[in-house]
Design a protein around this motif. Structure first.
Motif, PDB file in Angstrom:
ATOM      1  N   GLN A 176      -0.654   4.507  -0.222  1.00 41.76           N
ATOM      2  CA  GLN A 176      -1.275   5.730   0.347  1.00 41.76           C
ATOM      3  C   GLN A 176      -1.211   6.970  -0.427  1.00 41.76           C
ATOM      4  OE1 GLN A 176      -0.406   5.778   4.555  1.00 41.76           O
ATOM      5  NE2 GLN A 176      -1.885   4.039   4.767  1.00 41.76           N
ATOM      6  N   ASP A 223       0.927  -1.384  -0.061  1.00 38.74           N
ATOM      7  CA  ASP A 223       0.063   0.005  -0.136  1.00 38.74           C
ATOM      8  C   ASP A 223       0.898   1.176   0.056  1.00 38.74           C
ATOM      9  OD1 ASP A 223      -1.888   1.814   0.396  1.00 38.74           O
ATOM     10  OD2 ASP A 223      -2.279   1.403   2.458  1.00 38.74           O
ATOM     11  N   ARG A 271       8.166   4.325  -2.648  1.00 42.08           N
ATOM     12  CA  ARG A 271       9.379   4.129  -2.496  1.00 42.08           C
ATOM     13  C   ARG A 271       9.813   3.151  -1.416  1.00 42.08           C
ATOM     14  NH1 ARG A 271      14.680   8.039  -1.840  1.00 42.08           N
ATOM     15  NH2 ARG A 271      13.932   7.931   0.367  1.00 42.08           N
ATOM     16  N   ALA A 272       9.443   3.390  -0.153  1.00 39.84           N
ATOM     17  CA  ALA A 272       9.772   2.419   0.826  1.00 39.84           C
ATOM     18  C   ALA A 272       9.255   1.241   0.657  1.00 39.84           C
ATOM     19  CB  ALA A 272       9.278   3.051   2.330  1.00 39.84           C
ATOM     20  N   GLU A 273       8.303   0.949   0.362  1.00 41.58           N
ATOM     21  CA  GLU A 273       7.388  -0.119  -0.341  1.00 41.58           C
ATOM     22  C   GLU A 273       8.302  -0.818  -1.082  1.00 41.58           C
ATOM     23  OE1 GLU A 273       5.316  -1.696   1.833  1.00 41.58           O
ATOM     24  OE2 GLU A 273       5.210  -0.044   3.087  1.00 41.58           O
ATOM     25  N   ASP A 307       1.357   8.332  -1.510  1.00 38.79           N
ATOM     26  CA  ASP A 307       2.487   8.924  -1.053  1.00 38.79           C
ATOM     27  C   ASP A 307       3.881   8.589  -1.585  1.00 38.79           C
ATOM     28  OD1 ASP A 307       4.746   9.913   0.463  1.00 38.79           O
ATOM     29  OD2 ASP A 307       3.837   9.810   2.477  1.00 38.79           O
ATOM     30  N   PRO A 308       4.786   9.444  -2.274  1.00 41.68           N
ATOM     31  CA  PRO A 308       5.844   8.944  -3.278  1.00 41.68           C
ATOM     32  C   PRO A 308       6.626   8.479  -2.354  1.00 41.68           C
ATOM     33  CG  PRO A 308       5.278  11.162  -3.766  1.00 41.68           C
ATOM     34  CD  PRO A 308       4.433  10.738  -2.562  1.00 41.68           C
ATOM     35  N   GLN A 309       6.960   8.790  -0.922  1.00 40.13           N
ATOM     36  CA  GLN A 309       7.739   8.298  -0.051  1.00 40.13           C
ATOM     37  C   GLN A 309       7.620   6.811   0.276  1.00 40.13           C
ATOM     38  OE1 GLN A 309       9.206   6.977   3.317  1.00 40.13           O
ATOM     39  NE2 GLN A 309       7.583   8.232   3.795  1.00 40.13           N
ATOM     40  N   LYS A 310       6.185   6.722   0.734  1.00 39.54           N
ATOM     41  CA  LYS A 310       5.760   5.614   1.133  1.00 39.54           C
ATOM     42  C   LYS A 310       5.906   4.455  -0.046  1.00 39.54           C
ATOM     43  CE  LYS A 310       2.791   7.067   4.890  1.00 39.54           C
ATOM     44  NZ  LYS A 310       1.760   7.729   5.052  1.00 39.54           N
ATOM     45  N   SER A 348       3.098  10.256  -9.416  1.00 35.41           N
ATOM     46  CA  SER A 348       4.022  10.685  -8.331  1.00 35.41           C
ATOM     47  C   SER A 348       4.720   9.557  -7.845  1.00 35.41           C
ATOM     48  CB  SER A 348       3.383  11.606  -7.394  1.00 35.41           C
ATOM     49  OG  SER A 348       2.200  10.999  -6.665  1.00 35.41           O
ATOM     50  N   ASN A 378       6.966   7.663 -10.116  1.00 31.12           N
ATOM     51  CA  ASN A 378       8.337   8.471 -10.091  1.00 31.12           C
ATOM     52  C   ASN A 378       9.174   7.817  -9.210  1.00 31.12           C
ATOM     53  OD1 ASN A 378      10.301  10.499 -10.050  1.00 31.12           O
ATOM     54  ND2 ASN A 378       8.800  12.131 -10.385  1.00 31.12           N
ATOM     55  N   THR A 379       9.149   8.064  -7.937  1.00 35.89           N
ATOM     56  CA  THR A 379      10.036   7.610  -6.973  1.00 35.89           C
ATOM     57  C   THR A 379      10.203   5.799  -6.982  1.00 35.89           C
ATOM     58  OG1 THR A 379       8.217   7.541  -5.353  1.00 35.89           O
ATOM     59  CG2 THR A 379       9.560   9.389  -5.172  1.00 35.89           C
ATOM     60  N   VAL A 420      12.821   5.166  -9.745  1.00 36.83           N
ATOM     61  CA  VAL A 420      14.093   5.438  -9.250  1.00 36.83           C
ATOM     62  C   VAL A 420      14.578   4.283  -8.335  1.00 36.83           C
ATOM     63  CG1 VAL A 420      15.438   7.148  -8.255  1.00 36.83           C
ATOM     64  CG2 VAL A 420      13.744   7.920  -9.630  1.00 36.83           C
TER      65      VAL A 420
END
Lengths: 292, 244, 322, 416
Positions: D93, D91, D100-102, D95-98, D122, D125-126, D129
């Motif tokens: 959510q 999931d 990427r973490a996933e 959020d680009p940060q989340k 969005s 995008n992350t 990368v």
């Protein structure tokens, strides 16, 4: 813009404003009574919409008919929220305000999760109802019936609230409790009961708004957020605790928002509402009709 | 009590909308004296008190402190000049300890935390609650809270200390201790104005009594003379009749 | 050893332990959680300066976070200026912004103030959303480059970000530690507890609030700059929404508002909880992770209204109110 | 940098995928693929639907099916000894940060060999990368921002069209209508203030100018607004020949309801799919949308020509309770294309899968999509994923353009 288009935007703004006022007044009532800002207010609205949808699905009765049932349900839910959550939050010895904010914020997330769990995250709506999709055409100005109905309900609710506060023992108890919480215990009013009734009433009012919204809006676990933000601004603009202030501010916000979308780029229309709030409180730090 | 007065109040009036709380009050306070500001409820004592402290603006008139016009000065600046005060209902800083409460006042005169802390401990000992220094302020008993307020105000090193009904609600023994403390403060060279509602307690303590009634100066002078003044007796009796 | 010296020893212990952690934990995901925990601890510590010590409950700190993130990203992506300087610039801009906004806002009290901060942050969000020069809704993509401490880009390695976030936390902690025992610290707490009494004791109430706001905004913006470098892509929705404002306040409240260790303790509970419920339960899409997350926030804030930290206070204070 | 080199080594060790021989020796017989979607938040339904679509695809890969789709015929992937595909969902959510973490978690903990995602551009995008950094292919199934394939990423692949291609398809259709003598002079752009709305409207504005249409209303609105009355009033005043909305489900429902309330019947609507391909919208306001045209990556009525489409749709419908649409078809197809590459790579190593993906060459007839074929340019974009235009008529979708795939002639105007 033609006169007709202007009147249309004005009328739509007023109708939406009445609904904003109805959503906000419960928040204002609860605040006035016990100085609590309820961060789960938008989620109560969402629950009322799902309750309407669920009952409609189960009984095929029209939302208008379901209104008393949903409102009663919301009353109970409000009282439960007081007994289950807020009562404990008020026991905090220091930073009571923050504890309340985050306890009700936790409640909001919990309710969103429950809604997603029981109803799935899909967008629901009530496609057919007596009022849904019907519109009054008055000389080229269109007044959608669900919103007109919502406006009437809102006005009735405000009239009822006025009578309740002014004429009944419960109203006097509410008033006494908000004047002086300590003194109330002395005259034999059960503080917890008054607070629970206040929460029940506040949440029942947002329940009314939820039924109206369910007729013409989509239903979704996150539907409450944008309305809640507007409700906070309306309550603060009108003055925390002021019932009449909520009505006036709701109407002002509805109209300003609608008019702003014709002047500003529509994506930025909320800025006008926000600036209005800031402008008012910088001049009158307790809102239009606030005490403090 | 010689030389120029520490505080001069000239023709001060205060109106709240149509309501007159103080009307053309003039008064001098001599250096080193204990002045009792008394009067029945609604006499305008607290209003005058708050105008001296800078918590309320005056409607008309001037207030001078050490010869300097402070009429338009905010409370903070008056504190810096040397006016300290307590509150009728004690307003302690409840998330802080007793010592820290007093240190807040101490930072008026110094920015060195160590020096401020040492001075605050001395002040606490002086007012007699040194043993409670590390207790949270919220846990103090009412008489202790009054002493804390006094210590806090003293920490700002005032020349003039304004005490707002510090004796109210104390037992006779506590009141006696309070009287001794106020004398001790005066002996340090601090001028004191105390507002009191109950005359009996303060009369032996004050050098001079000023009686306010309905916002006006009713009588002033030696406390023994003032309590015998007909006007004063009528004012108080009148209030008792109303109360009954 | 005095109480204050003990705090420093405690900090050294925490720093050493956290600095060693990236050498023990090699799991990228867990390091990511660690970075976020430390970052939110630092951001919450920054919020704590204004909200916890000075008692001005801002729910609009996402604005300063966003300004920091955007300043850093614009400077780096458009002009090639190192994020170290970009974040600093963002900090200064935020500080000036906080002073400008504080001037009218600090006349407001209680909820009127909090709602004003929400509304101002929303205005900021909408402006950035519609401001094409900084990418509008499209956001800003950081150029992909080699690992470097100058550009703060590290392809796989999370350890540098752990150290950066730890550094940020230590700085905010030390600043708080130092101020806590100085005139400003005493004045802030006095302003929070009773502004009228504070004024009578010579406390410059308005100046105290302004100083707290400026400092708080500065460090929040540094955090925003760090976040931008960490994620290497920002858009308005991912750095400026109300959610962030809540996330800065929440750890301090859960851990212990207006305390030195509250933000770290709160973040250490909240962030792993958020991340792990989402990662290991969120994939199903049935909302169970939200139910657990919401219920836990509610329970913690109700069971320990003074923060988790109050568990460790020996002289637990009796409840004074009915 | 001792630390970073060390960590990089560990990274390589943990990410590094086990050689096939060892994998087979262990008897795992598994190809683990990550899927990152919004599973909570306002777009959670997208994630839930994506889950059904991808699980349908996995079922078709893992079992033997007599249809003409890549990897469908055999059970499992023959190139890997019949290994089965297993999906791991995460999931993000929105959020680009989340996101990427996933992605990093899926790569390092679950050892996925590639990732499918992510709806929000969005987040794509992350995530892309992160995939690039771990040398794991990222299959961008449904994010449509054109900027995504212009970042020189080696491990980024997008089989479907992006917003520029989509908008071009829409304008080609408008040109064709105009050539057929229909009056189309003015356009109204109505788009949300997100990446999607911005990309879509930018292209449409440019194309309108190039091709000689006058834009008489250009309205960007705040997504998820409580009210769109004033915005719709402006559309009504402009009353353009064609309304081009770029909106998601919530706003699509509100837009159509508000148009009805204000008595505005647009002459024609040509939608940039999104909300206008979602069942929820037609459940709510379908009666007001008869004659709506939407661009699409998918059209169910092509099932007449390609039996595989109804075969897949039936399987999907059994899981999700709804027909395949623009998003779910792309998600389904993306996983099949990925599985085809893994099968040909005969390996779970990122580099080898990447090479196989780059060599992809699937004729359109072996997809459920209207595409000419599936192959990837050096930027990872499939240049031959042209969209179709479908019209909502009598409660069903009908393909109306382009000519070679059209089933019927478009009803034009929608509201006379």
């Amino acid at each position: 813009m033609t006169l007709q288009a202007f009147l249309q935007v004005l009328a739509s703004g007023l109708l939406m404003g009445l609904l904003y006022a109805l959503i906000a007044v419960g928040l204002s009532l609860i605040f006035g009574l016990m100085d609590v800002v309820n961060f789960a207010h938008g989620e109560f609205l969402m629950v009322a919409m799902y309750a309407t949808f669920g009952l409609w699905l189960a009984t095929s009765l029209d939302p208008v008919v379901l209104m008393p049932a949903v409102t009663a349900l919301m009353f109970v839910l409000g009282a439960l929220a007081y007994f289950g959550v807020v009562r404990f939050a008020m026991r905090a010895r220091t930073n009571v305000g923050m504890v309340q904010i985050f306890a009700t914020f936790g409640l909001a997330v919990l309710i969103q999760g429950l809604a997603q769990f029981f109803f799935s995250p899909d967008y629901r709506s009530i496609p057919k109802s007596w009022l849904g999709g019907k519109t009054l055409d008055i000389a080229g100005v269109f007044l959608p019936l669900p919103q007109v109905f919502g406006g009437l309900i809102s006005l009735l609710a405000f009239a009822g609230l006025y009578l309740l506060m002014d004429r009944t023992d419960f109203g006097k108890a509410l008033e006494a409790t908000r004047e002086d919480q300590g003194a109330v215990a002395l005259v034999g009013i059960d503080r917890n009961r008054v607070f629970a009734l206040g929460w029940g009433l506040g949440v029942a009012l947002v329940g009314l708004a939820g039924v109206v919204l369910a007729i013409f809006y989509y239903i979704h676990p996150h539907v409450g957020g944008p309305f809640a933000l507007i409700a906070y601004v309306v309550v603060a603009l009108g003055g925390f605790g002021s019932v009449f202030g909520a009505l006036a501010a709701g109407l002002i916000v509805g109209v300003i928002e609608a008019l702003a979308a014709t002047v500003l780029p529509p994506a930025m229309k909320s800025i006008a509402v926000y600036l209005l709030y800031l402008g008012v409180v910088f001049v009158r730090p307790s809102g239009l009709f606030g005490r403090l | 009590m010689s030389g120029e007065p520490i505080l001069e109040i000239r023709n001060v009036s205060k109106h709240f909308g149509g309501l007159t709380a103080n009307d053309d009050v003039s008064l001098n306070v001599g250096r080193g004296e204990i002045l009792g500001l008394i009067g029945p409820n609604g006499a305008g004592k607290s209003t005058l008190f708050n105008m001296i402290a800078g918590a309320l603006p005056v409607t008309a008139g001037t207030i001078r402190f050490n010869g300097r016009d402070i009429t338009a000065m905010p409370g903070t600046a008056r504190c810096a000049l040397g006016i300290g005060r307590t509150f009728q209902v004690p307003r302690s800083f409840d998330t802080m300890t007793v010592l820290e409460n007093v240190m807040v006042g101490g930072f008026m005169r110094s920015s060195s935390t160590g020096a401020v802390r040492r001075a605050a401990i001395e002040t606490l000992d002086f007012v007699g609650i040194g043993g409670r220094a590390d207790a949270p302020a919220v846990e103090l008993t009412p008489p202790e809270k009054r002493r804390l307020e006094m210590a806090r105000a003293l920490a700002t090193r005032p020349q003039l200390l304004l005490l707002d009904e510090v004796m109210t609600g104390l037992t006779p023994a506590e009141a006696k201790a309070g009287v001794d403390l106020i004398r001790k403060v005066r002996d340090q060279g601090v001028t004191i104005i105390m507002v009191e509602h109950v005359m009996e307690i303060v009369m032996p303590l004050v050098d001079r009594a000023v009686v306010l009634h309905l916002g006006r100066l009713l009588a002033e002078g030696n406390p023994a003379d003032v309590v015998r003044d007909d006007k004063v007796i009528t004012a108080y009796l009148g209030e008792r009749h109303r109360a009954a | 050893m005095t109480h204050r010296q003990l705090q420093l020893v405690l900090l050294s212990g925490v720093v050493i332990a956290l600095a060693i952690l990236p050498r023990v934990i090699t799991d990228v995901y867990m390091l990511n959680v660690l970075v976020l925990t430390l970052m939110y601890a630092a951001l919450s510590q920054s919020w704590n300066i204004l909200g916890g010590y000075c008692g001005q409950i801002s729910l609009g700190h996402a604005l300063y976070f966003g300004v920091g993130a955007y300043a850093t990203s614009v400077f780096y992506a458009s002009f090639g200026i190192t994020p170290w300087l970009g974040a600093l610039a963002g900090g200064v801009i935020s500080m000036l912004l906080a002073l400008g906004l504080g001037y009218p806002c600090f006349r407001l009290k209680g909820h009127y103030f909090s709602i004003a901060t929400i509304v101002i942050a929303e205005i900021g969000l909408l402006l950035v959303h519609n401001w094409d020069a900084v990418g509008g809704a499209l956001g800003i993509q950081w150029p992909i480059g080699p690992d470097s401490w100058v550009t703060l880009q590290f392809a796989r390695d999370k350890a540098p970000y752990v150290y950066l976030a730890l550094g940020l936390f230590v700085i905010t902690w030390l600043v708080t530690y130092w101020i806590e025992d100085s005139r400003w610290g005493f004045w802030w707490r006095a302003v929070k507890d009773n502004p009228e009494a504070a004024e009578s004791l010579g406390v410059e109430v308005f100046r105290s609030k302004m100083a707290a706001a400026a400092l708080s905004a500065f460090f929040t913006a540094l955090g925003g700059g760090f976040y931008a470098a960490f994620v290497s892509y920002i858009d308005p929705e991912s750095v400026m929404t109300f959610r962030f404002s809540l996330l800065f306040a929440l750890p301090a409240v859960l851990g212990g508002i207006g305390t030195l260790w509250g933000p770290l303790v709160g973040a250490a509970v909240l962030i792993p909880l958020t991340e792990i419920t989402r990662s290991y339960m969120g994939g199903s899409g049935n909302g169970l992770d939200l139910i657990i997350y919401g219920a836990l926030i509610m329970i913690i804030s109700l069971a320990k209204p003074e923060g988790i930290l109050s568990l460790f206070h020996r002289n637990a204070k009796p409840d004074a109110r009915p | 940098m001792i630390i970073s080199r060390r960590a990089a080594l560990i990274g390589a060790a943990t990410t590094g995928v086990l050689p096939v021989s060892k994998l087979l020796a262990q008897g795992t017989q598994e190809v683990v693929i990550g899927a990152i979607y919004p599973m909570s938040g306002s777009n959670a339904q997208v994630g839930v639907d994506a889950r059904h679509a991808l699980e349908t695809a996995a079922e078709i890969i893992n079992t033997a099916n007599a249809i003409d789709l890549p990897t469908a015929k055999a059970a499992g992937l023959p190139g890997l000894g019949g290994a089965k595909v297993r999906l791991v969902f995460a999931d993000h959510q929105a959020d680009p940060q989340k996101g990427r973490a996933e992605a990093e978690r899926l790569i390092t903990q679950d050892k996925v060999c590639s990732i499918v995602g992510a709806f929000h551009s969005s987040v794509s995008n992350t995530v892309s990368v992160a995939c690039e950094r771990y040398a794991v292919p990222y299959m961008c199934a449904d994010s449509s921002s054109p900027s995504l394939h212009r970042r020189n990423l080696k491990f980024f692949f997008r089989p479907a069209a992006h917003d520029e291609t989509f908008s071009k398809g829409m304008f080609d259709f408008l040109d064709a209508q105009r050539a057929a003598g229909k009056k189309i002079e003015t356009l109204a752009l109505f788009y949300e203030d997100t990446i999607f709305g911005t990309d879509s409207s930018n292209t449409q504005r440019k194309l309108a100018q190039e091709r000689g249409y006058k834009v008489t209303a250009d309205i960007k609105y705040r997504a998820n607004s409580p009210s769109l009355t004033a915005e719709v009033q402006q559309l009504k005043t402009a009353n353009a020949d064609v309304l081009l909305p770029s909106s998601y489900t919530t706003d699509a429902i509100l837009l159509v309801k508000t148009m009805g309330e204000l008595g505005y019947k647009p002459k024609n609507i040509v939608a940039q799919a999104a909300g206008f391909s979602e069942k929820a919208v037609f459940d709510a306001v379908g009666d007001k949308l008869d004659g709506l045209i939407s661009r699409a990556s998918f059209s169910l009525d092509m099932a007449a020509k390609r039996p595989s489409i109804s075969y897949v749709n039936d399987k999907f419908k059994a899981r999700a309770g709804r027909d395949l649409n623009d998003n779910t078809s792309r998600q389904f197809m993306a996983l099949l294309i990925l599985a085809d590459a893994i099968n040909r790579a005969k390996s779970l190593e990122g580099e080898k899968i990447r090479a196989a993906l780059a060599a992809t060459n699937i004729p359109g007839s072996e997809t459920i999509m209207p595409w000419a074929k599936v192959h990837f340019g050096p930027d990872g974009q499939n240049p031959d994923a042209d969209p179709v235009l479908i019209q909502y008529l009598g409660g069903k979708w009908v393909t109306v353009a382009p000519k070679d795939v059209a089933v019927a002639v478009a009803k034009w105007p929608m509201n006379p």
